[in-house]
Design a protein around this motif. Structure first.
Motif, short mmCIF file in Angstrom:
data_model
loop_
_atom_site.label_atom_id
_atom_site.label_comp_id
_atom_site.label_asym_id
_atom_site.label_seq_id
_atom_site.Cartn_x
_atom_site.Cartn_y
_atom_site.Cartn_z
N TRP A 150 -38.52 10.75 7.35
CA TRP A 150 -39.01 12.10 7.66
C TRP A 150 -38.14 12.78 8.72
CZ3 TRP A 150 -41.54 14.50 4.26
CH2 TRP A 150 -42.41 13.83 3.42
N LEU A 151 -37.62 12.01 9.65
CA LEU A 151 -36.72 12.59 10.64
C LEU A 151 -35.43 13.09 10.01
CD1 LEU A 151 -37.01 10.35 13.80
CD2 LEU A 151 -37.51 12.77 13.61
N THR A 152 -34.89 12.32 9.06
CA THR A 152 -33.64 12.73 8.44
C THR A 152 -33.81 13.91 7.50
OG1 THR A 152 -33.90 11.07 6.70
CG2 THR A 152 -32.57 10.46 8.62
N ARG A 153 -35.03 14.25 7.17
CA ARG A 153 -35.27 15.41 6.31
C ARG A 153 -35.27 16.71 7.11
NH1 ARG A 153 -33.52 13.91 2.03
NH2 ARG A 153 -34.64 15.38 0.78
N THR A 154 -35.33 16.64 8.43
CA THR A 154 -35.32 17.86 9.24
C THR A 154 -33.91 18.42 9.31
OG1 THR A 154 -34.95 16.68 11.31
CG2 THR A 154 -37.25 17.04 10.66
N HIS A 155 -33.82 19.72 9.34
CA HIS A 155 -32.53 20.41 9.33
C HIS A 155 -31.72 20.08 10.59
CE1 HIS A 155 -29.57 23.37 8.27
NE2 HIS A 155 -29.71 23.95 9.44
N LEU A 156 -32.38 20.01 11.73
CA LEU A 156 -31.68 19.75 12.98
C LEU A 156 -30.97 18.40 12.95
CD1 LEU A 156 -31.07 20.47 15.96
CD2 LEU A 156 -33.21 19.33 16.54
N ILE A 157 -31.65 17.37 12.52
CA ILE A 157 -31.06 16.03 12.48
C ILE A 157 -29.94 15.97 11.45
CG2 ILE A 157 -31.53 13.58 12.09
CD1 ILE A 157 -32.74 14.67 14.65
N GLN A 158 -30.13 16.62 10.31
CA GLN A 158 -29.09 16.63 9.28
C GLN A 158 -27.80 17.27 9.78
OE1 GLN A 158 -30.69 18.55 5.83
NE2 GLN A 158 -31.79 16.74 5.13
N THR A 159 -27.93 18.38 10.48
CA THR A 159 -26.72 19.04 10.98
C THR A 159 -26.04 18.23 12.08
OG1 THR A 159 -28.03 20.39 12.51
CG2 THR A 159 -27.48 21.36 10.38
#
Length: 69
Positions: A27-36
């Motif tokens: 779920w953390l890796t699905r957030t836009h901030l973490i992905q960028t």
């Protein structure tokens, strides 16, 4: 027989912890901030601190969930 039951319960607890951590990581890796942040090659020190804090929180959660505190 009781010995095998205890071992099974310990193994089940390990799988439960691993599943919880993997779900949280998913779920953390699905957030836009973490992905960028993860996809960047050059990171700002604040972004590096955020990634380090996430790993520390995972380690702390693992430690607390085992009941070793």
């Amino acid at each position: 027989m009781l010995f095998y039951n205890d071992q099974f319960l310990m193994l089940l607890a390990v799988f439960e912890r691993a599943a919880l951590l993997l779900m949280a990581l998913f779920w953390l890796t699905r957030t836009h901030l973490i992905q960028t942040i993860v996809q960047k090659t050059q990171r700002h020190p604040m972004e590096t601190a955020l990634i380090a804090a996430l790993f520390v929180l995972f380690a702390l959660f693992q430690h607390l969930y085992r009941g070793e505190c």
